[in-house]
Scaffold this active site. Structure first.
Site, PDB file in Angstrom:
ATOM      1  N   LYS A   1     142.986  66.570 130.335  1.00 20.45           N
ATOM      2  CA  LYS A   1     141.815  66.069 129.606  1.00 20.45           C
ATOM      3  C   LYS A   1     140.731  65.683 130.603  1.00 20.45           C
ATOM      4  CE  LYS A   1     141.396  61.885 127.708  1.00 20.45           C
ATOM      5  NZ  LYS A   1     140.100  61.205 127.643  1.00 20.45           N
TER       6      LYS A   1
ATOM      7  N   ARG B   1     146.618  56.347 132.657  1.00 22.52           N
ATOM      8  CA  ARG B   1     147.115  55.425 133.678  1.00 22.52           C
ATOM      9  C   ARG B   1     148.620  55.416 133.889  1.00 22.52           C
ATOM     10  NH1 ARG B   1     143.080  50.980 131.331  1.00 22.52           N
ATOM     11  NH2 ARG B   1     143.561  52.314 129.536  1.00 22.52           N
TER      12      ARG B   1
ATOM     13  N   ASP C   1     126.292  62.825 117.359  1.00 25.71           N
ATOM     14  CA  ASP C   1     124.851  63.099 117.458  1.00 25.71           C
ATOM     15  C   ASP C   1     124.439  63.849 116.195  1.00 25.71           C
ATOM     16  OD1 ASP C   1     122.245  63.578 118.543  1.00 25.71           O
ATOM     17  OD2 ASP C   1     123.094  63.611 120.564  1.00 25.71           O
TER      18      ASP C   1
ATOM     19  N   THR D   1     141.385  53.536 120.257  1.00 27.23           N
ATOM     20  CA  THR D   1     142.631  52.754 120.365  1.00 27.23           C
ATOM     21  C   THR D   1     142.401  51.382 120.998  1.00 27.23           C
ATOM     22  OG1 THR D   1     143.018  54.180 122.269  1.00 27.23           O
ATOM     23  CG2 THR D   1     144.401  54.549 120.366  1.00 27.23           C
TER      24      THR D   1
ATOM     25  N   LYS E   1     133.601  62.988 123.123  1.00 26.94           N
ATOM     26  CA  LYS E   1     133.414  62.209 121.889  1.00 26.94           C
ATOM     27  C   LYS E   1     131.972  62.285 121.385  1.00 26.94           C
ATOM     28  CE  LYS E   1     137.120  58.934 122.954  1.00 26.94           C
ATOM     29  NZ  LYS E   1     137.425  59.294 124.349  1.00 26.94           N
TER      30      LYS E   1
ATOM     31  N   ASP F   1     136.897  65.775 126.435  1.00 25.27           N
ATOM     32  CA  ASP F   1     136.840  64.581 125.575  1.00 25.27           C
ATOM     33  C   ASP F   1     135.539  63.823 125.810  1.00 25.27           C
ATOM     34  OD1 ASP F   1     137.569  62.496 123.889  1.00 25.27           O
ATOM     35  OD2 ASP F   1     138.759  61.483 125.421  1.00 25.27           O
TER      36      ASP F   1
HETATM   37  O1  C5P Z   1     144.964  55.415 130.708  1.00 26.69           O
HETATM   38  P1  C5P Z   1     145.258  55.672 129.258  1.00 26.69           P
HETATM   39  O2  C5P Z   1     146.612  56.328 129.025  1.00 26.69           O
HETATM   40  O3  C5P Z   1     145.049  54.442 128.404  1.00 26.69           O
HETATM   41  O4  C5P Z   1     144.169  56.759 128.850  1.00 26.69           O
HETATM   42  C1  C5P Z   1     143.944  57.150 127.520  1.00 26.69           C
HETATM   43  C2  C5P Z   1     142.881  58.212 127.508  1.00 26.69           C
HETATM   44  O5  C5P Z   1     142.647  58.575 126.166  1.00 26.69           O
HETATM   45  C3  C5P Z   1     141.549  57.810 128.107  1.00 26.69           C
HETATM   46  O6  C5P Z   1     141.035  58.951 128.801  1.00 26.69           O
HETATM   47  C4  C5P Z   1     140.669  57.489 126.919  1.00 26.69           C
HETATM   48  O7  C5P Z   1     139.314  57.817 127.150  1.00 26.69           O
HETATM   49  C5  C5P Z   1     141.259  58.416 125.856  1.00 26.69           C
HETATM   50  N1  C5P Z   1     141.091  57.996 124.461  1.00 26.69           N
HETATM   51  C6  C5P Z   1     141.500  56.766 123.993  1.00 26.69           C
HETATM   52  N2  C5P Z   1     141.290  56.417 122.671  1.00 26.69           N
HETATM   53  C7  C5P Z   1     140.731  57.289 121.825  1.00 26.69           C
HETATM   54  C8  C5P Z   1     140.342  58.558 122.277  1.00 26.69           C
HETATM   55  C9  C5P Z   1     140.554  58.886 123.615  1.00 26.69           C
HETATM   56  O8  C5P Z   1     142.069  55.988 124.755  1.00 26.69           O
HETATM   57  N3  C5P Z   1     140.595  56.983 120.545  1.00 26.69           N
END
Ligand code: C5P
Length: 230
Positions: free
Chosen positions: A30, A206, A62, A113, A59, A57
């Site tokens: 991603k 992460r 617009d 999230t 998002k 991603d």
């Molecule tokens: O580090 P972590 O596992 O929390 O990363 C989650 C990834 O998913 C990040 O790149 C974040 O931008 C993305 N994301 C998210 N919540 C969403 C959509 C995408 O955390 N609703």
């Protein structure tokens, strides 16, 4: 089979390539706002040339014409999946689906999230919101508009599966081991729980990027996902 998507939330393209050299089995990556802003489309080409499927991603939220043109640009770049915000509305999502033309999967982000019911309610000027119902409602709008699926937290997957049908993609960030740091994520679950509920793509940043052994962390997640998903 559910896919583990490695979220390349890193400072540079060379950091991303160094990580991917350690994860030769990765199939999906991603690219989000951080790397796209730093590196631009050249990085996408490098990744697709390595045989990786790229989830872009950004998002988008617009006016319909702008989003449709962005989706067309992603399609020309060979991106496999891209995100729009479901709150952008039916016309915007329909324009995105039409521009995708079945060549890439556009998925609708329901609720980030990092939100809980109170923080989301504050953003949309309502008292505390039932996020499960809201994710269900936004998923219905996304599927009506012709999107390939949605992004939701692990907590809403089961409810959303009923809306998107057996073929819809359910892309799930917020994946954490039971004892792992949540960081800014609020609505989290394990890989196994998300897959058991019906997730098709697990987005993990992460827990892989900051692991002492990223390769072991990645393989552990793939095994957990496939063991529950098969
Ligand atoms: O580090 P972590 O596992 O929390 O990363 C989650 C990834 O998913 C990040 O790149 C974040 O931008 C993305 N994301 C998210 N919540 C969403 C959509 C995408 O955390 N609703």
């Amino acid at each position: 089979m559910p896919e583990v998507v490695v979220a390349l939330d890193l400072a540079s393209g060379s950091d991303a390539i160094r990580l991917l050299d350690r994860l030769p089995e990765a199939r999906w990556v991603k690219v989000g706002s951080i790397l796209m802003t730093r590196e631009g489309p050249d990085l996408i080409r490098v990744l697709t040339d390595r045989g990786l499927r790229v989830f872009l991603d950004l998002k988008w939220h617009d006016i319909p014409n702008t989003v449709a043109e962005a989706v067309s640009a992603a399609r020309a770049l060979g991106v496999s999946m891209a995100t729009v915000h479901a709150l952008g509305g039916a016309h915007m999502m329909e324009a995105a689906a039409e521009a995708a033309g079945g060549q890439l999967g556009v998925v609708g982000v329901t609720i980030l999230t990092s939100h809980d019911g109170v923080s989301y309610g504050r953003a949309v000027s309502r008292p505390e919101v039932d996020l499960a119902r809201e994710a269900e409602r936004l998923s219905r709008e996304a599927m009506r508009a012709g999107l390939a699926g949605v992004v939701c937290s692990p907590h809403e997957v089961a409810l959303v599966r009923a809306v998107v049908g057996p073929e819809g993609w359910i892309v799930v960030p917020g994946i954490r081991g039971r004892t792992e740091a949540r960081g800014d994520q609020v609505r989290v679950a394990t890989a196994g729980e998300a897959v058991a509920a019906g997730a098709t793509h697990l987005v993990v940043g992460r827990p892989i990027l900051q692991a002492a052994d990223p390769s072991a962390a990645f393989h552990g997640l793939v095994e957990e996902a496939q063991c529950i998903g098969s």
